[in-house]
Design an enzyme around this catalytic site. Structure first.
Site, PDB file in Angstrom:
ATOM      1  N   LYS A 493      -3.368 -21.494  -4.221  1.00  0.00           N
ATOM      2  CA  LYS A 493      -4.316 -20.905  -4.887  1.00  0.00           C
ATOM      3  C   LYS A 493      -4.490 -19.524  -3.971  1.00  0.00           C
ATOM      4  O   LYS A 493      -3.652 -19.415  -2.890  1.00  0.00           O
ATOM      5  CB  LYS A 493      -5.762 -21.448  -4.745  1.00  0.00           C
ATOM      6  CG  LYS A 493      -6.238 -21.881  -3.289  1.00  0.00           C
ATOM      7  CD  LYS A 493      -7.554 -22.458  -3.336  1.00  0.00           C
ATOM      8  CE  LYS A 493      -7.946 -22.735  -1.683  1.00  0.00           C
ATOM      9  NZ  LYS A 493      -9.477 -23.423  -1.594  1.00  0.00           N
ATOM     10  N   TYR A 723      -9.571  10.634  11.755  1.00  0.00           N
ATOM     11  CA  TYR A 723     -10.849  11.212  11.234  1.00  0.00           C
ATOM     12  C   TYR A 723     -12.081  10.791  12.348  1.00  0.00           C
ATOM     13  O   TYR A 723     -12.269  10.233  13.069  1.00  0.00           O
ATOM     14  CB  TYR A 723     -11.372  10.144   9.999  1.00  0.00           C
ATOM     15  CG  TYR A 723     -10.533  10.598   8.698  1.00  0.00           C
ATOM     16  CD1 TYR A 723     -10.142  11.852   8.084  1.00  0.00           C
ATOM     17  CD2 TYR A 723      -9.641   9.634   8.140  1.00  0.00           C
ATOM     18  CE1 TYR A 723      -9.761  12.243   6.898  1.00  0.00           C
ATOM     19  CE2 TYR A 723      -8.739   9.712   7.096  1.00  0.00           C
ATOM     20  CZ  TYR A 723      -8.903  11.099   6.455  1.00  0.00           C
ATOM     21  OH  TYR A 723      -8.018  11.338   5.479  1.00  0.00           O
TER      22      TYR A 723
END
Length: 828
Positions: A493, A723
């Site tokens: 899955k 940043y």
């Protein structure tokens, strides 16, 4: 020289049951039924393991033309087989090894054997590169260094080979004695020693003592005397022998004394003194491992008589190795298998076998270069290539090189021939390639990496490597823990925990898995469309997908009365269009996790509904354990097992056909063997994540997320990085930029020194905020250059370390890797 069955059967202890009309010429030894290429001259060894028995493949192989079988038990119906021979032995693996010993007895030329913890395969291949056309060399394929792999390698030796180069690896005590008896090398090379398989040895010393048993009958041993522990053990074992011990290193007593090693930006020069003569050679690498491997390779070539000046000219052109078959997504829904490891008939056969194991219903194309290092007649060579391609059901051949041009008339397979790689790239149009699986395999001089790049869909420098051989190893480890007759369901899955759907499923199919499980129907449909025929359970069926589930023969999980009623109605609607089918379902019980599943109150209505709908059949009843990996929750796990036993029995008693039961997950397979029932579900364990450190040592890493260093720069004290100026240097620093960010699945929480990456043997902190497409790392005092590999997680830095950094689990780390990160599947 022909190897006759009558000769070799006298060599091994066996009981013979034969109705062959004449003696049998042995050409091939096969122990894996999937790797049968040509039945003529083939002997099949029905090897028995804890998880499988080769004898069950005998009927299939007999129908394919195989006539000689080595077995531990004579089949009950052996008299039904006409014109065949059964050799009954005590142990099929030992018999396989005896065949190899027989072959070795008839080979009189030198053999180089290489052992150690790391570097065996690359030393072997570099020796072959450096010898070039001076000698006809037989080398063990890829990393065939185990008890069976070595036997196959020795069997591949031909009478006219000038030299054999074979690697030998062991994982526990007393294994090397058997390998030595098969190889019996004249020259031994010891690479380095590390922690691999250390759990099976009392100490590093004992591991070295076991490995150097390989050299007990060798004339020459090559090793690094700077590794004091290796030097000590070799001297202790062989100082009083008449062996030539060629130690190398900086030590003044070293036979091959290193004076200095000078790294440059993209190459390294090694200065040495050997037999009182100073000299040097250069290699196109700067890392320590490559330097050490190159010295071992260089000395090995000197010992077999290759001229020093020739070697010095060749070392600068040594090529790095992928050492594996890689499978990548290509343009226009193509799959690309890239194999630039070597170019010979043996490795071509391995690559074609890997291609066919993918179980993908696509047109098959082989792009091959001339085989440049062959000592057999050219027409015979290209006839053999043509025959092999046809046997492997290749649809089209693209041949590149003057050899293919000269021998085009021999080729009966559909083919297009080009004189060079450049000629192919110039005339090739990508629109001509769609919905195909393409093998790209060529000699290094043809630069087939250019063709690989041409077909690849993505060029992002961040790559998730998935080792299919490691998955197979891990699956077989868990199989060895199962009681006899217990089936195995593999959880694929979420695209196999972010690894890739059908590529993993194909590997599992080749490991004789009984069932697959996916989360949603679309995942199951994708597997069906890619040729996966194993039974597939869908764990979260949705009302809108039920028709699709029925059409593609998927098997839904039923976790509530309401979903069962929806299935029944959808089944009736589907039957009206004239395609009536039996619907197989799996009943999920809630035994305490309280997520999905039927409760005791639902059982009566469940049974009534299924009995009223005769074309709906229960395949299995199962439940989900909430804490089987946590010893503190063992009381709860045992309670869940007790509830499951009661509820599942209640359902089974209502039906007169067999119904499977399963509740054990990866952890419970090990910790609660009493709960294995009829089937178990294997998930995260397939990927090398164990329930504890001891268990994990026996598993192999599957994933390796890597990128490259794209920029290196110096910053001064008080300068900012990233940043919001979130990182301020407290002193001058060297920083690097790597092209992986949160859009690739690198969690932003790992920035600002909360996470690390691995580069050239050191951990480098991630500094500043993680950006969308890149991040910055502190590489102060780490020797590296732009273009060097950077590992986010893998064997060097385990994924569990990242899970701890993020206070999460490995599942989440795997499944958050973005789809834009290229998946590269490889087999060792």
């Amino acid at each position: 020289m022909d190897f006759l069955l009558s000769n070799i059967s006298n060599y091994i202890k066996c009981e013979i049951f034969s109705n062959l009309k004449e003696d049998f010429v042995i050409k091939n030894l096969v122990f894996d039924s999937r790797k049968l290429n040509n039945a003529e001259g083939t002997i099949f060894f029905a090897i028995k393991t804890l998880s499988n028995n080769g004898q069950k493949y005998i009927p299939e192989l007999y129908l394919s033309g195989v006539r000689v079988f080595v077995v531990e038990n004579l089949p009950d119906d052996f008299s039904n087989y006409q014109d065949n021979c059964f050799l009954v032995v005590k142990n099929t693996i030992e018999a396989f090894q005896s065949f190899a010993k027989f072959k070795r007895d008839n080979f009189t030329n030198p053999i180089i054997a290489i052992t150690g913890s790391n570097g065996k395969t690359i030393v072997k291949d570099w020796i072959v590169q450096l010898i070039e056309n001076d000698k006809k060399v037989c080398q063990s394929p890829r990393s065939y260094n185990s008890q069976i792999g070595v036997a196959l390698s020795v069997w591949n030796l031909k009478e006219d080979d000038d030299l054999g180069v074979i690697e030998a690896g062991i994982s526990q005590k007393d294994e090397m004695e058997k390998l030595e008896q098969m190889i019996r090398p004249s020259i031994g090379i010891m690479t380095n020693i590390g922690d691999a398989h250390q759990v099976y040895f009392k100490s590093i010393e004992e591991k070295i003592q076991q490995k150097i048993i390989l050299f007990k009958n060798a004339d020459t041993i090559i090793y690094c005397s700077d590794r004091k522990i290796i030097h000590k053990e070799i001297i202790n074992a062989y100082k009083n022998s008449n062996k030539q011990l060629i130690s190398w290193g900086y030590d003044s007593d070293a036979v091959f004394r290193i004076e200095k090693i000078v790294p440059n930006k993209n190459h390294t020069t090694i200065y040495y003194i050997y037999r009182n003569v100073p000299s040097f050679f250069s290699i196109p690498f700067i890392d320590k491992a490559s330097i050490e491997n190159s010295i071992n390779s260089f000395i090995g070539c000197l010992i077999v008589g290759i001229d020093k000046d020739k070697l010095t000219q060749r070392t600068i052109n040594l090529q790095s190795l992928e050492m594996r078959l890689q499978m990548k997504e290509g343009i226009n829904h193509t799959l690309i298998i890239n194999d630039s490891y070597s170019s010979d008939i043996t490795s071509l056969e391995l690559a074609l076998t890997f291609l066919n194991q993918q179980n993908i219903e696509l047109e098959k194309i082989a792009i091959l270069s001339d085989i440049t290092q062959s000592f057999i007649d050219e027409k015979e060579l290209y006839s053999a290539i043509n025959k092999l391609l046809i046997e492997k059901k290749i649809n089209n051949l693209i041949g590149i090189g003057e050899g293919f041009k000269r021998n085009k008339s021999i080729l009966t397979i559909n083919n297009t021939i080009f004189s060079s790689t450049q000629d192919f790239l110039k005339k090739c149009s990508l629109k001509d390639y769609k919905d195909q699986i393409i093998l790209i395999k060529g000699a290094r001089s043809f630069e087939f990496e250019r063709i690989s790049r041409f077909f690849e869909k993505k060029t992002h420098e961040t790559v998730l490597e998935i080792n299919l051989s490691a998955i197979a190893h891990n699956v077989n480890y868990f199989k060895s823990k199962l009681k006899e007759g217990v089936k195995l369901m593999a959880m694929v899955k979420a695209h196999s925990y972010g690894s890739g759907g059908f590529e993993i499923a194909s590997t599992l199919a080749n490991q004789n898995i009984d069932y697959l499980a996916v989360a949603f129907s679309d995942e199951g449909v994708e597997l069906r469309n890619n040729g996966i025929k194993l039974p597939i359970m869908v764990m979260s069926p949705e009302k809108e997908s039920i028709a699709k589930i029925i059409h593609y023969d998927l098997e839904p999980e039923v976790y509530s009365i309401s979903i069962l009623k929806e299935l029944i109605q959808a089944k009736k609607d589907y039957d009206k269009i004239g395609n009536k089918k039996e619907l197989i379902i799996h009943i999920k019980l809630d035994t305490g996790m309280h997520r999905l599943g039927m409760e005791n109150i639902d059982i009566k209505e469940l049974v009534s509904l299924i009995k009223a709908n005769k074309d709906i059949k229960i395949k299995s009843i199962f439940s989900h354990l909430a804490g089987s990996d946590n010893p503190n929750l063992d009381f709860f796990t045992l309670k869940q097992i007790e509830v499951f036993e009661t509820l599942s029995k209640e359902i089974m008693e209502e039906f007169n056909y067999p119904i499977l039961r399963h509740i054990a997950n990866s952890a419970a397979i090990i910790r609660f063997p009493q709960a294995q029932y009829d089937m178990v579900r294997l998930g995260i364990g397939m990927y090398g994540i164990g329930i504890n450190q001891e268990d994990e040592k026996k598993l192999r890493y599957v994933h390796r997320l890597k990128t490259i260093l794209t920029m290196k720069r110096d910053i001064g004290e008080a300068e900012a990085v990233g940043y919001n100026m979130s990182y301020i240097a407290k002193e001058p620093k060297t920083i690097g930029v790597i092209p992986i960010g949160y859009a690739d699945g690198l969690n932003r929480k790992r920035g600002n020194e909360n996470g690390k990456v691995w580069i050239n043997g050191y951990l480098a902190p991630i500094i500043g905020n993680v950006c969308m497409d890149m991040c910055m790392i502190d590489i102060t005092n780490i020797e590296c250059v732009e273009g060097d590999e950077v590992v986010i997680f893998g064997e060097e830095y385990a994924v569990n370390n990242i899970a701890k950094e993020l206070d999460t689990i490995a599942y989440e780390v795997f499944t958050t890797i973005s789809s834009r990160v290229k998946r590269v599947f490889y087999q060792e």
